[in-house]
Design an enzyme around this catalytic site. Structure first.
Site, mmCIF file in Angstrom:
data_model
loop_
_atom_site.group_PDB
_atom_site.id
_atom_site.type_symbol
_atom_site.label_atom_id
_atom_site.label_comp_id
_atom_site.label_asym_id
_atom_site.label_seq_id
_atom_site.Cartn_x
_atom_site.Cartn_y
_atom_site.Cartn_z
ATOM 1 C CG ASP A 180 -2.584 0.664 0.999
ATOM 2 O OD1 ASP A 180 -2.260 2.012 0.766
ATOM 3 O OD2 ASP A 180 -3.229 0.013 1.053
ATOM 4 C CG HIS A 258 -5.103 1.398 -2.007
ATOM 5 N ND1 HIS A 258 -5.088 2.124 -0.898
ATOM 6 C CD2 HIS A 258 -6.203 1.222 -2.343
ATOM 7 C CE1 HIS A 258 -6.315 2.329 -0.380
ATOM 8 N NE2 HIS A 258 -7.109 1.823 -1.489
ATOM 9 C CG ASP A 313 -8.993 -1.369 -2.206
ATOM 10 O OD1 ASP A 313 -7.994 -2.104 -2.848
ATOM 11 O OD2 ASP A 313 -9.061 -0.748 -1.206
ATOM 12 C CD GLU A 314 -10.825 2.890 -0.891
ATOM 13 O OE1 GLU A 314 -11.668 3.293 -0.369
ATOM 14 O OE2 GLU A 314 -9.682 2.583 -0.384
ATOM 15 C CD1 TRP A 454 -9.603 -1.896 7.087
ATOM 16 C CD2 TRP A 454 -7.890 -2.143 5.689
ATOM 17 N NE1 TRP A 454 -10.015 -2.624 5.990
ATOM 18 C CE2 TRP A 454 -9.025 -2.886 5.191
ATOM 19 C CE3 TRP A 454 -6.629 -2.206 5.150
ATOM 20 C CZ2 TRP A 454 -8.917 -3.459 4.108
ATOM 21 C CZ3 TRP A 454 -6.543 -2.585 3.847
ATOM 22 C CH2 TRP A 454 -7.559 -3.159 3.361
ATOM 23 C CD GLU A 456 -5.803 3.130 7.278
ATOM 24 O OE1 GLU A 456 -6.164 2.144 7.961
ATOM 25 O OE2 GLU A 456 -6.266 3.091 6.034
#
Ligand code: ACM
Ligand code: ZN
Length: 496
Positions: A180, A258, A313-314, A454, A456
């Site tokens: 990522d 990502h 994703d995203e 996750w 973060e």
């Protein structure tokens, strides 16, 4: 009144082992009947195996009952290991415990491993087992946990510790989010800058690194650089460690988005070739396909898992519409828009993995009518995405954010460390019913469920464990038992 009290006490004491045990098994077995009495292995017992294959499976599961026996041939007690009488699923096991015998039946190493976990939970402080009959098998094939090792890096020792816990609760998939923006975590021999540069950043806390607008990577060894990566040898060792505990590791390599860390180390793989500016690979460039194929070859060499996760994703896709290579690709392939470019790239890698006898899995943005037919979808948004994937013929792993994201608050925010994603109490996780909203005829497409951490806002090992447990045990319970009927107070008693 006195007699009623006495009778109640006698009644309770006669069934005490049952009551204690009924509350202690997690995940709850499919079928359990408690009986009176205990089996005590203390005075030795005779061990029998009904076949060499059973013996091999039992040896591999490393039963303490096998190793600790005093080997008293004349002992009255019996411990028998045998195959299951019926044609059961490979993870199934039965236990029959009477005062003079303990019979464990399974058809595979994994089945015996699950029986061992149950016996460990049944064992009392004197090393005795309560008499009972247990017939058990999983509701779902995939009972997973995802750890994001990119946003914060966690060492192999930590992963092994989580594997031990997962295995003892009969979970069987550890999904590692290896790549990522925050750092690339797997040694790839062909692309050394992924680990000498893209694995390191200038701030140890993701939050400050991300939010202060000065996201920078650093050369390995730079004073103060934060990060890390797993060598291929370390990962091979981890794969073996997990296999011995019944767990398959699913590696995730993010594409097409990502990927800021890759596109700063190798800017020629983005549409603009400008470092620090792009999150998405250029899906129009041959270099992108070559790079990702080469990476996946090394990934497959290290990880024997059937499923290889490709993220998906995203994707912002912001630069694709203006990129000459992307425009040319769209023209050549008859692709109408940038969404079609993502579908094209994911289909390409679905075919590539299939050619190597593997199966692509990706987050639910990969759903498209052109998705390679064997590919599976990991649902993170909602049940509509699951139904959409199933209607197109794909299997799904369910990890909807509303239930399965373990980065949310577990209690009122003022009593908790800062968390990333909303509120998700133990009860909210436990309330998840995987097949709710999915037609009975479609349920065969549900591979299973997964809890995702996750990281973060999770910089340390103790913080990660605080976020994982006990909520991951609710995932273990649902994945194994199914638990369509919810009884949270009863579950809470077993889990806490
Ligand atoms: C995701 O949470 N973006 C899979
Ligand atoms: Zn491009």
């Amino acid at each position: 009144m006195k007699y009623i009290l006495l009778f109640s006490l006698l009644f309770i004491s006669a069934f005490t082992p049952s009551l204690v045990c009924a509350h202690s098994l997690l995940p709850a077995p499919q079928r359990v009947v408690w009986k009176k009495g205990i089996f005590s292995p203390k005075n030795g017992y005779q061990i029998t195996y009904d076949s060499q294959e059973t013996r091999t499976n039992v040896d591999r599961a490393q039963f303490p009952l096998e190793q600790d026996n005093k080997a008293v041939n004349s002992a009255p007690g019996r411990v028998c290991f045998s195959v299951l009488p019926t044609n059961s699923c490979s993870e199934a096991y039965n236990l029959r415990i009477t005062p003079d015998s303990l019979i464990v039946s399974a058809n595979s190493f994994i089945g015996f491993l699950h029986a061992k976990s149950t016996l460990e939970q049944l064992e009392d402080k004197d090393g005795c087992y309560p008499c009972c009959v247990i017939e058990d098998e999983p509701a779902y094939r995939w009972r997973g946990a995802m750890l994001d090792v990119s946003r914060h890096f966690f060492p192999i020792s930590f992963l092994k510790k989580q594997i031990d816990v997962m295995s003892s609760y009969k979970m069987n998939r550890l999904h590692l989010h290896l790549t990522d923006a925050a750092g690339w975590r797997m040694e790839i021999k062909r692309y050394p800058r992924l680990t000498s540069f893209a694995a390191w950043r200038t701030d140890s806390l993701w939050k400050t690194w991300w939010n202060d607008g000065k996201r920078h990577y650093a050369q390995e060894g730079t004073p103060g650089a934060y990060g890390g990566y797993y060598t291929q040898d370390e990962l091979r060792g981890l794969v073996r460690y997990a296999q011995e505990r019944g767990i398959t590791i699913i590696p995730e390599i993010e594409m097409p988005a990502h990927s800021e860390e890759v596109l700063t180390a190798y800017p020629e793989l983005s549409c603009t070739h400008v470092p620090y500016k792009q999150a998405d690979f250029c899906p129009g460039s041959v270099a992108t396909y070559d790079f990702l194929q080469n990476v996946l070859m090394e990934v497959m060499d290290v990880f024997p898992s059937q499923y290889i996760h490709v993220g998906g994703d995203e994707a912002g896709k912001a630069s694709w519409g203006n990129c000459p290579l992307c425009k040319q690709k769209m023209k050549e392939e008859g692709i109408a828009d940038v969404n079609g470019l993502q579908a094209h790239l994911i289909r390409h890698f679905g075919q590539f993995l299939k050619k190597h006898n593997r199966t692509l899995i990706g987050w639910d943005e990969i759903i498209d009518s052109t998705l390679e037919e064997s590919s599976a979808v990991m649902v993170w948004r909602n049940v509509e995405a699951a139904n959409e994937a199933i209607q197109l013929g794909h299997d799904v792993v369910l990890s909807p954010g509303a239930f399965c994201y373990l980065d949310g608050y577990q209690d009122s925010p003022d009593s908790q460390p800062e968390a990333y994603g909303g509120y998700r109490s133990l009860e909210m996780v436990y309330d998840f019913v995987p097949d709710k909203g999915i037609a009975p005829s479609d349920r065969k497409h549900i591979l299973g469920i997964q809890g995702n951490l996750w990281t973060e806002y999770v910089p340390t090992e103790s913080h990660a464990e605080y976020m994982l447990y006990p909520r991951l045990l609710a995932i273990a319970e649902i994945g194994w038992n199914g638990t369509a009927e919810k009884d949270f107070p009863e579950f809470r008693q077993r889990v806490l």
